[in-house]
Design a protein around this motif. Structure first.
Motif, mmCIF file in Angstrom:
data_model
loop_
_atom_site.group_PDB
_atom_site.id
_atom_site.type_symbol
_atom_site.label_atom_id
_atom_site.label_comp_id
_atom_site.label_asym_id
_atom_site.label_seq_id
_atom_site.Cartn_x
_atom_site.Cartn_y
_atom_site.Cartn_z
ATOM 1 N N MET A 165 5.554 13.288 11.144
ATOM 2 C CA MET A 165 6.739 12.636 10.535
ATOM 3 C C MET A 165 7.518 13.349 9.717
ATOM 4 O O MET A 165 7.094 14.226 8.808
ATOM 5 C CB MET A 165 6.283 11.258 9.878
ATOM 6 N N ASP A 171 10.386 9.850 6.070
ATOM 7 C CA ASP A 171 10.007 8.861 6.820
ATOM 8 C C ASP A 171 8.920 8.196 6.046
ATOM 9 O O ASP A 171 8.441 7.389 6.058
ATOM 10 C CB ASP A 171 9.676 9.120 8.003
ATOM 11 N N TYR A 172 8.231 9.142 4.973
ATOM 12 C CA TYR A 172 7.170 8.581 4.179
ATOM 13 C C TYR A 172 7.646 7.823 2.911
ATOM 14 O O TYR A 172 8.613 7.914 2.469
ATOM 15 C CB TYR A 172 6.566 9.990 3.731
ATOM 16 N N ASP A 221 -1.357 12.653 7.203
ATOM 17 C CA ASP A 221 0.008 12.336 7.922
ATOM 18 C C ASP A 221 -0.073 10.855 8.439
ATOM 19 O O ASP A 221 0.744 10.338 9.119
ATOM 20 C CB ASP A 221 0.107 13.129 9.367
ATOM 21 N N VAL A 222 -0.933 9.944 7.782
ATOM 22 C CA VAL A 222 -1.084 8.343 8.074
ATOM 23 C C VAL A 222 0.297 7.914 7.804
ATOM 24 O O VAL A 222 0.943 8.181 6.768
ATOM 25 C CB VAL A 222 -2.241 7.999 7.475
ATOM 26 N N PRO A 223 0.732 6.911 8.634
ATOM 27 C CA PRO A 223 1.969 6.230 8.390
ATOM 28 C C PRO A 223 1.943 5.654 6.848
ATOM 29 O O PRO A 223 3.474 5.515 6.613
ATOM 30 C CB PRO A 223 2.083 5.062 9.317
ATOM 31 N N TRP A 224 1.056 5.237 5.982
ATOM 32 C CA TRP A 224 1.650 4.857 4.670
ATOM 33 C C TRP A 224 1.298 5.997 3.586
ATOM 34 O O TRP A 224 0.956 5.538 2.561
ATOM 35 C CB TRP A 224 0.312 3.450 4.418
#
Length: 271
Positions: free
Chosen positions: A1, A5-6, A163-166
């Motif tokens: 990402m 976006d983080y 690189d986890v979405p959260w």
């Protein structure tokens, strides 16, 4: 990402407010929250135990116990950090050992310090040691939650790169997306452990059972959260690819399981 976006850590000043020359820091406030929570929950827990016909403490004794506990947390937490994490450094800079204001506290050291404080208080009260730790165990996790919230506000004890979405970027540390591991610990060893122990202690249990549940619960939550927490840079990962926090948690889990088995071999519930 892409970086944008983080989540971005909301950079917060470590100073909550100032009164003249006195600067009150968020982390200090979290300690205050922990101590107040202990006193308030202690009174509720004592009334609950008294209603069950179980030996308990009165309000003054709870306040006295808190005093013993504060000394155990501060002295044990600092000495634990010195001995477990930086023994070589402090052997050469021993004058810095009392400088708790410069940072460096260990939960596991504070835990041992509290055990010593409990032993002294139990002897003064003529209580069984494990009878006292059973009383204390459900009162501790909300204080731990407050401490982890302080870590998050200060952007310290950050998580591993991921690189986890959260994932969250801590600009005061670097621009890499990391696990918000402080929040993992806030949720696990803080809120979830509190819910577990508060529920478990609602009914009379054999002496040492509530203490055993604390050891098992904290050890497991901490062990799991450490997979997302960045190891101390001066230690890195140790044998087996585990962190120091994980190695210190394993004996807690083992001791808790042994205590639980022995507790339930006793006859009757707590006195």
């Amino acid at each position: 990402m892409p970086i944008h976006d983080y989540l971005i850590h909301p950079t917060i000043s470590p100073i909550a407010f100032e009164i003249g020359p006195l600067a009150v820091r968020w982390y200090g406030l979290m300690y205050l929250v922990a101590f107040v929570a202990f006193m308030l929950l202690g009174r509720v827990h004592a009334r609950r135990m008294a209603a069950q016909g179980v030996a308990t403490l009165d309000a003054k004794q709870i306040d006295d116990l808190l005093f013993y506990g504060v000394l155990g947390v501060v002295l044990g937490g600092r000495l634990g950090y010195v001995l477990f994490y930086k023994p070589a450094y402090y052997l050469e800079h021993w004058m810095e050992i009392p400088a708790v204001w410069s940072g460096g506290m260990s939960f596991h050291g504070g835990f041992l310090g509290v055990l010593v404080a409990c032993a002294l208080f139990a002897r003064r009260m003529d209580w069984r040691f494990l009878q006292l730790t059973d009383f204390i165990a459900p009162l501790v996790p909300l204080g731990l939650a407050a401490g982890r919230l302080g870590n998050f506000i200060n952007a310290e004890l950050v998580g591993r790169v991921t690189d986890v979405p959260w994932a969250m970027i801590f600009p005061s540390v670097d621009m890499l997306p990391r696990h918000p591991s402080q929040l993992y610990q806030f949720a696990g060893e803080g809120l979830a452990l509190f819910a577990l122990l508060w529920w478990y202690a609602r009914q009379p249990r054999p002496v040492a059972a509530v203490s055993a549940m604390f050891l098992i619960g904290y050890g497991c939550f901490r062990f799991l959260a450490e997979f997302g927490r960045e190891p101390d840079d001066f230690l890195g990962l140790l044998a087996g690819g585990l962190s120091m926090g994980q190695w210190l948690s394993l004996p807690m889990i083992v001791a808790g399981v042994v205590m639980m088995v022995l507790a339930h071999r006793q006859k009757g519930a707590r006195p």
